[in-house]
Design a protein around this motif. Structure first.
Motif, short mmCIF file in Angstrom:
data_model
loop_
_atom_site.label_atom_id
_atom_site.label_comp_id
_atom_site.label_asym_id
_atom_site.label_seq_id
_atom_site.Cartn_x
_atom_site.Cartn_y
_atom_site.Cartn_z
N LEU A 154 -6.73 15.93 10.96
CA LEU A 154 -6.76 14.59 10.38
C LEU A 154 -5.37 14.03 10.62
CD1 LEU A 154 -7.78 12.26 8.56
CD2 LEU A 154 -7.16 13.66 6.58
N SER A 155 -5.28 12.98 11.43
CA SER A 155 -3.97 12.42 11.75
C SER A 155 -4.04 10.90 11.75
CB SER A 155 -3.47 12.94 13.10
OG SER A 155 -4.37 12.59 14.13
N GLY A 156 -2.86 10.30 11.64
CA GLY A 156 -2.84 8.85 11.68
C GLY A 156 -1.49 8.29 11.32
N THR A 157 -1.44 6.97 11.31
CA THR A 157 -0.22 6.24 10.98
C THR A 157 -0.44 5.42 9.72
OG1 THR A 157 -0.88 4.40 12.42
CG2 THR A 157 0.53 6.10 13.40
N GLY A 158 0.67 5.15 9.01
CA GLY A 158 0.59 4.38 7.78
C GLY A 158 -0.03 5.18 6.65
N PHE A 159 0.61 6.31 6.29
CA PHE A 159 0.09 7.20 5.26
C PHE A 159 0.64 6.83 3.89
CE2 PHE A 159 0.82 10.93 2.54
CZ PHE A 159 -0.48 11.39 2.39
N GLY A 160 -0.23 6.82 2.89
CA GLY A 160 0.16 6.64 1.50
C GLY A 160 -0.62 7.60 0.62
N ASN A 161 -0.07 7.91 -0.56
CA ASN A 161 -0.75 8.80 -1.49
C ASN A 161 -0.33 8.41 -2.91
OD1 ASN A 161 -0.37 11.78 -2.99
ND2 ASN A 161 -2.32 11.45 -1.98
N TYR A 162 -1.31 8.22 -3.79
CA TYR A 162 -1.06 7.82 -5.17
C TYR A 162 -2.20 8.30 -6.05
CZ TYR A 162 -4.26 4.08 -3.75
OH TYR A 162 -5.34 3.38 -3.25
N ALA A 163 -1.99 8.32 -7.35
CA ALA A 163 -3.00 8.78 -8.29
C ALA A 163 -3.64 7.60 -9.01
CB ALA A 163 -2.37 9.71 -9.32
N THR A 164 -4.93 7.78 -9.32
CA THR A 164 -5.65 6.79 -10.13
C THR A 164 -6.90 7.46 -10.69
OG1 THR A 164 -6.39 4.48 -10.20
CG2 THR A 164 -6.97 5.75 -8.22
N VAL A 165 -7.87 6.69 -11.14
CA VAL A 165 -9.08 7.21 -11.77
C VAL A 165 -10.32 6.60 -11.11
CG1 VAL A 165 -10.40 7.34 -13.93
CG2 VAL A 165 -7.91 7.53 -13.98
N ASP A 166 -11.28 7.46 -10.74
CA ASP A 166 -12.60 6.99 -10.32
C ASP A 166 -13.51 7.05 -11.55
OD1 ASP A 166 -11.93 6.60 -7.66
OD2 ASP A 166 -12.99 8.36 -6.91
N VAL A 167 -14.49 6.16 -11.60
CA VAL A 167 -15.43 6.13 -12.71
C VAL A 167 -16.84 6.34 -12.17
CG1 VAL A 167 -16.35 4.80 -14.65
CG2 VAL A 167 -13.93 4.60 -14.04
N ALA A 168 -17.51 7.36 -12.70
CA ALA A 168 -18.88 7.65 -12.29
C ALA A 168 -19.85 6.68 -12.97
CB ALA A 168 -19.24 9.09 -12.67
N LYS A 169 -21.02 6.56 -12.41
CA LYS A 169 -22.07 5.68 -12.96
C LYS A 169 -22.36 6.03 -14.41
CE LYS A 169 -25.86 2.96 -12.15
NZ LYS A 169 -25.66 1.67 -12.77
N ASN A 170 -22.25 7.34 -14.75
CA ASN A 170 -22.52 7.78 -16.12
C ASN A 170 -21.33 7.56 -17.05
OD1 ASN A 170 -20.67 9.80 -15.53
ND2 ASN A 170 -22.17 11.46 -15.54
N GLY A 171 -20.24 6.93 -16.55
CA GLY A 171 -19.08 6.62 -17.37
C GLY A 171 -17.98 7.67 -17.35
#
Length: 170
Positions: free
Chosen positions: A20-37
């Motif tokens: 897996l390679s590429g240009t313009g890499f970023g990494n940060y944390a956040t939250v995903d929300v499932a349909k069930n909440g």
């Protein structure tokens, strides 16, 4: 703060790649929300222009009466890689044989990234922790993923299937 721009299914899936390679890499944390909440903390890796070889994606699904089946997707083999633009991978785990980052900045504020990017649909703390690099190359990647989005996803040698039982990528 929501990472995916849609309600996620509530099931993670496996994604593996020879590279897996590429240009313009970023990494940060956040939250995903499932349909069930349910709230799932995720580490979002973004790559502006990505290539992936030997990609495999698998997720077990329970089908009433029939039992467990695995939905699989493979692409990027036979010398023609998968290509993606504005790729965002919302993951909870990444293991790899190696990772190389060129001109990496670790501890940059999420709102100050210039090499990597935040998904414009994400709501993140602009003062939160992030890392970014001019380029990234990860060899033999194994990821547990909750959501993937891309502006464009070109899947060379695409094969999608469903089969009885568990057929994990790794």
């Amino acid at each position: 703060a929501l990472a995916a721009s849609f309600s996620i299914s509530g099931s993670d899936f496996q994604v593996s790649a020879g590279s897996l390679s590429g240009t313009g890499f970023g990494n940060y944390a956040t939250v995903d929300v499932a349909k069930n909440g349910k709230h799932i903390p995720v580490s979002v890796s973004s790559i502006k222009d990505a290539t992936v070889t030997d990609m495999c994606q698998s997720v077990p699904v329970d089908i009433p009466v029939l039992g467990t089946y695995t939905m699989s997707l493979t692409a990027g083999g036979s010398g023609t890689p998968v290509k993606a633009k504005d790729l965002y991978i919302d993951m909870t785990d990444l293991q790899a044989k190696s990772g190389t980052f060129k001109n990496i900045d670790i501890g940059v504020a999420t709102g100050s990234m210039t090499k990597g990017q935040v998904n414009p649909k994400d709501h993140v703390d602009p003062n939160g922790y992030a890392q970014e690099a001019d380029s990234v190359k990860i060899i033999d990647a194994h990821q547990k993923v909750w959501a993937t989005t891309a502006g464009t996803f070109e899947l060379a040698g695409l094969h999608m299937s469903i089969a009885a039982g568990r057929h994990d990528c790794f």
